[in-house]
Design a protein around this motif. Structure first.
Motif, short mmCIF file in Angstrom:
data_model
loop_
_atom_site.label_atom_id
_atom_site.label_comp_id
_atom_site.label_asym_id
_atom_site.label_seq_id
_atom_site.Cartn_x
_atom_site.Cartn_y
_atom_site.Cartn_z
N GLN A 1 0.83 -1.21 0.00
CA GLN A 1 0.00 0.00 0.00
C GLN A 1 0.86 1.26 0.00
O GLN A 1 0.52 2.26 -0.65
CB GLN A 1 -0.92 0.00 1.22
N MET A 2 1.99 1.22 0.70
CA MET A 2 2.87 2.37 0.77
C MET A 2 3.51 2.67 -0.59
O MET A 2 3.70 3.83 -0.95
CB MET A 2 3.95 2.17 1.82
N ILE A 3 3.83 1.64 -1.34
CA ILE A 3 4.38 1.83 -2.69
C ILE A 3 3.37 2.57 -3.55
O ILE A 3 3.71 3.55 -4.22
CB ILE A 3 4.77 0.48 -3.32
N THR A 4 2.14 2.12 -3.52
CA THR A 4 1.08 2.77 -4.31
C THR A 4 0.92 4.21 -3.88
O THR A 4 0.87 5.12 -4.71
CB THR A 4 -0.26 2.02 -4.14
N GLN A 5 0.86 4.46 -2.58
CA GLN A 5 0.64 5.81 -2.08
C GLN A 5 1.81 6.72 -2.44
O GLN A 5 1.61 7.89 -2.80
CB GLN A 5 0.44 5.80 -0.56
N THR A 6 3.02 6.22 -2.38
CA THR A 6 4.19 7.03 -2.71
C THR A 6 4.18 7.41 -4.19
O THR A 6 4.49 8.55 -4.54
CB THR A 6 5.49 6.27 -2.36
N ILE A 7 3.81 6.47 -5.04
CA ILE A 7 3.73 6.77 -6.48
C ILE A 7 2.65 7.81 -6.74
O ILE A 7 2.86 8.76 -7.49
CB ILE A 7 3.51 5.48 -7.30
N VAL A 8 1.51 7.66 -6.10
CA VAL A 8 0.43 8.64 -6.28
C VAL A 8 0.87 10.00 -5.76
O VAL A 8 0.62 11.03 -6.41
CB VAL A 8 -0.87 8.16 -5.58
N ASP A 9 1.54 10.05 -4.62
CA ASP A 9 2.06 11.32 -4.10
C ASP A 9 3.01 11.97 -5.09
O ASP A 9 2.97 13.18 -5.30
CB ASP A 9 2.78 11.11 -2.77
N HIS A 10 3.85 11.16 -5.72
CA HIS A 10 4.79 11.67 -6.72
C HIS A 10 4.05 12.23 -7.94
O HIS A 10 4.38 13.30 -8.43
CB HIS A 10 5.74 10.54 -7.14
N VAL A 11 3.05 11.50 -8.39
CA VAL A 11 2.27 11.95 -9.56
C VAL A 11 1.53 13.25 -9.24
O VAL A 11 1.49 14.17 -10.06
CB VAL A 11 1.29 10.84 -10.01
N VAL A 12 0.97 13.34 -8.05
CA VAL A 12 0.28 14.56 -7.64
C VAL A 12 1.25 15.74 -7.61
O VAL A 12 0.93 16.84 -8.05
CB VAL A 12 -0.40 14.37 -6.26
N GLN A 13 2.45 15.49 -7.12
CA GLN A 13 3.46 16.54 -7.07
C GLN A 13 3.84 17.00 -8.47
O GLN A 13 4.08 18.19 -8.69
CB GLN A 13 4.70 16.04 -6.32
N LEU A 14 3.90 16.07 -9.42
CA LEU A 14 4.21 16.44 -10.81
C LEU A 14 3.09 17.27 -11.42
O LEU A 14 3.34 18.13 -12.26
CB LEU A 14 4.44 15.19 -11.66
N GLY A 15 1.85 16.99 -11.03
CA GLY A 15 0.71 17.75 -11.53
C GLY A 15 0.37 17.47 -12.98
O GLY A 15 -0.07 18.36 -13.70
N LYS A 16 0.58 16.25 -13.42
CA LYS A 16 0.29 15.88 -14.81
C LYS A 16 -0.63 14.67 -14.83
O LYS A 16 -0.71 13.91 -13.87
CB LYS A 16 1.57 15.50 -15.55
N VAL A 17 -1.27 14.47 -15.96
CA VAL A 17 -2.03 13.24 -16.16
C VAL A 17 -1.01 12.11 -16.26
O VAL A 17 0.03 12.25 -16.91
CB VAL A 17 -2.89 13.32 -17.45
N ALA A 18 -1.28 11.01 -15.61
CA ALA A 18 -0.31 9.92 -15.55
C ALA A 18 -0.91 8.63 -16.09
O ALA A 18 -2.12 8.47 -16.13
CB ALA A 18 0.15 9.72 -14.12
N LYS A 19 -0.02 7.72 -16.47
CA LYS A 19 -0.42 6.37 -16.89
C LYS A 19 0.17 5.39 -15.89
O LYS A 19 1.35 5.50 -15.54
CB LYS A 19 0.12 6.06 -18.29
N ALA A 20 -0.65 4.46 -15.44
CA ALA A 20 -0.18 3.48 -14.45
C ALA A 20 0.96 2.64 -15.02
O ALA A 20 1.87 2.26 -14.29
CB ALA A 20 -1.33 2.59 -14.01
N GLY A 21 0.94 2.38 -16.31
CA GLY A 21 1.98 1.57 -16.94
C GLY A 21 3.37 2.17 -16.79
O GLY A 21 4.37 1.44 -16.76
#
Length: 188
Positions: free
Chosen positions: A55-75
């Motif tokens: 769960q922490m891996i997922t949350q960290t990636i989402v936090d990173h994507v939010v910080q980037l402020g871009k549309v992201a692809k899970a792949g």
């Protein structure tokens, strides 16, 4: 992002050591410290920790994507997530072996504790759950970020109110100047 994960892993390792200490104290108080029951309890602790790590891996990636402020692809993040999960699995197994090596070496029935020495049974399920959680989290983020250009612009304005005021002021001034020019009040 790797630095953030490293910091989070250090914190989780401290918590795991506290749990191992609690297991040792509980088993010592029951008089069965040097038994397979101790290893079983410690294994349950790393099993729980492995789920938290996923769960922490997922949350960290989402936090990173939010910080980037871009549309992201899970792949784009699947390989990183799988690599981190694999590293954590190996780390947790080594941690169990190192922390309880005296107990493990002293047990006469090795076959009885063999299922409690590896997270291989949980790993396949954990990788699938990680993929599902990551996809779901990225989709939710993208929906919140905006599914089309209008929504994305609106969200950018909401995230940056000063910029929004400047742009709307400039647009309003341009509109008023255009109207005044059409009416012939000003000429430029």
């Amino acid at each position: 992002m790797n630095e953030l994960l490293t910091l989070r892993w250090k914190e989780r390792d401290r918590e795991l050591q506290k749990e191992f200490l609690r297991v040792r104290q509980e088993m010592a108080s029951r008089g069965i410290l040097n038994s397979s029951e101790t290893i079983k309890k410690a294994y349950e602790a790393i099993e729980f920790e492995f789920g938290l790590n996923r769960q922490m891996i997922t949350q960290t990636i989402v936090d990173h994507v939010v910080q980037l402020g871009k549309v992201a692809k899970a792949g784009d993040y699947q390989e990183l997530a799988q690599g981190q999960l694999s590293e954590r699995k190996q780390h947790l197994e080594r941690n169990l072996e190192n922390t309880f090596k005296n107990i493990l070496s002293g047990l006469s029935s090795k076959a009885m504790i063999e299922p409690f020495r590896s997270l291989n049974n949980q790993y396949e399920l954990a990788t699938r759950e990680l993929d599902t959680e990551l996809n779901k989290a990225i989709i939710e983020y993208n929906k919140a970020f905006g599914s089309n250009l209008t929504d994305q612009l609106k969200n950018q304005f909401l995230n940056n109110p000063v910029l929004a005021v400047i742009i709307l002021s400039a647009a309003g001034a341009t509109f008023i100047a255009g109207l005044l020019r059409l009416m012939g009040v000003i000429g430029f």
